[in-house]
Design an enzyme around this catalytic site. Sequence first.
Site, PDB file in Angstrom:
ATOM      1  N   GLU A 231     -10.157   2.314  -3.439  1.00 47.43           N
ATOM      2  CA  GLU A 231      -9.908   3.011  -2.179  1.00 47.43           C
ATOM      3  C   GLU A 231      -9.614   1.984  -1.083  1.00 47.43           C
ATOM      4  OE1 GLU A 231      -9.800   6.152  -1.256  1.00 47.43           O
ATOM      5  OE2 GLU A 231     -10.710   7.316  -2.893  1.00 47.43           O
TER       6      GLU A 231
ATOM      7  N   HIS B  30      -2.123   7.005  -6.729  1.00 54.36           N
ATOM      8  CA  HIS B  30      -2.722   8.321  -6.959  1.00 54.36           C
ATOM      9  C   HIS B  30      -1.622   9.379  -6.991  1.00 54.36           C
ATOM     10  CE1 HIS B  30      -6.259  11.188  -5.727  1.00 54.36           C
ATOM     11  NE2 HIS B  30      -5.838  11.397  -6.963  1.00 54.36           N
TER      12      HIS B  30
ATOM     13  N   HIS C 146      -5.654   4.194  -3.830  1.00 50.28           N
ATOM     14  CA  HIS C 146      -5.824   5.343  -2.950  1.00 50.28           C
ATOM     15  C   HIS C 146      -5.889   4.861  -1.497  1.00 50.28           C
ATOM     16  CE1 HIS C 146      -7.624   7.784  -6.355  1.00 50.28           C
ATOM     17  NE2 HIS C 146      -7.972   6.578  -6.748  1.00 50.28           N
TER      18      HIS C 146
ATOM     19  N   ASP D 278      -1.417   9.549  -1.655  1.00 48.40           N
ATOM     20  CA  ASP D 278      -1.896   8.180  -1.420  1.00 48.40           C
ATOM     21  C   ASP D 278      -1.466   7.224  -2.543  1.00 48.40           C
ATOM     22  OD1 ASP D 278      -3.723  10.005  -2.700  1.00 48.40           O
ATOM     23  OD2 ASP D 278      -5.292   8.495  -2.624  1.00 48.40           O
TER      24      ASP D 278
END
Length: 233
Positions: free
Chosen positions: A96, A134, A31, A144
């Site tokens: 992330e 994602h 992400h 993302d």
Amino acid sequence: MKSASTGAIWHPSPNFGDRRVVNAPTLVVLHYTAMTSPQAALERLCSDHFNVSAHYLIAANGTCFQLVAEDKRAWHAGDGEWQGRDDINSRSIGIELDNSGDEPFSEPQMSCLEGLLRCILKRHNLHPASVIAHSDFALGRKTDPGPKFNWQRLAELNLSVWPRDTGHCMIDAAQFAVDAARFGYPMIDPHATPDRFRLLLQAFRLRFAPWRQGPLTESDMATVAALAAHDTA
């Protein structure tokens, strides 16, 4: 405090639960945070006011934080389907990356990600194709890690996959949908649901050919055929 198994800084989030459909992860989902700073992202991912989290957050300077243990279900994926299976949260490890989505990912961040992926794939005996975006499974909902992310670089290190150059193939939307589903994308009938098919093509290009625009092309057909046949680097 650093995690002994990952070397990441332990920064626990309250937002997790038990994995529901598998005991161990079978996917790794990448992400971008789309936030102003890694500190802002940490606050959001670790706040009990928001039902979101991830297993790891990597800052642009290469600092890695672990928020949720790998054997637990973090809340990063949302609705979607990959390889015919839903509940991606239960099946995956979420990473992330501190990035707006509009800028290149920094060298320290990519180097840290590569080291982390290498450990995760080895620890859980996962194939490089298990590392996905994602946007791959959240068609039309998420973009993302976006067009600036260097998937080919990961593939060259055997940390993801990239299709080999196979030239061109005849345009056939139905065959594209079949080959995309063989790779992992949701199966979509281009004639019954043309809007969904456009979202599939958009997600596919976002990862493998973000420079392509317009209707389905011969190059799209060749790219997806290579992926379906596992003819990847």
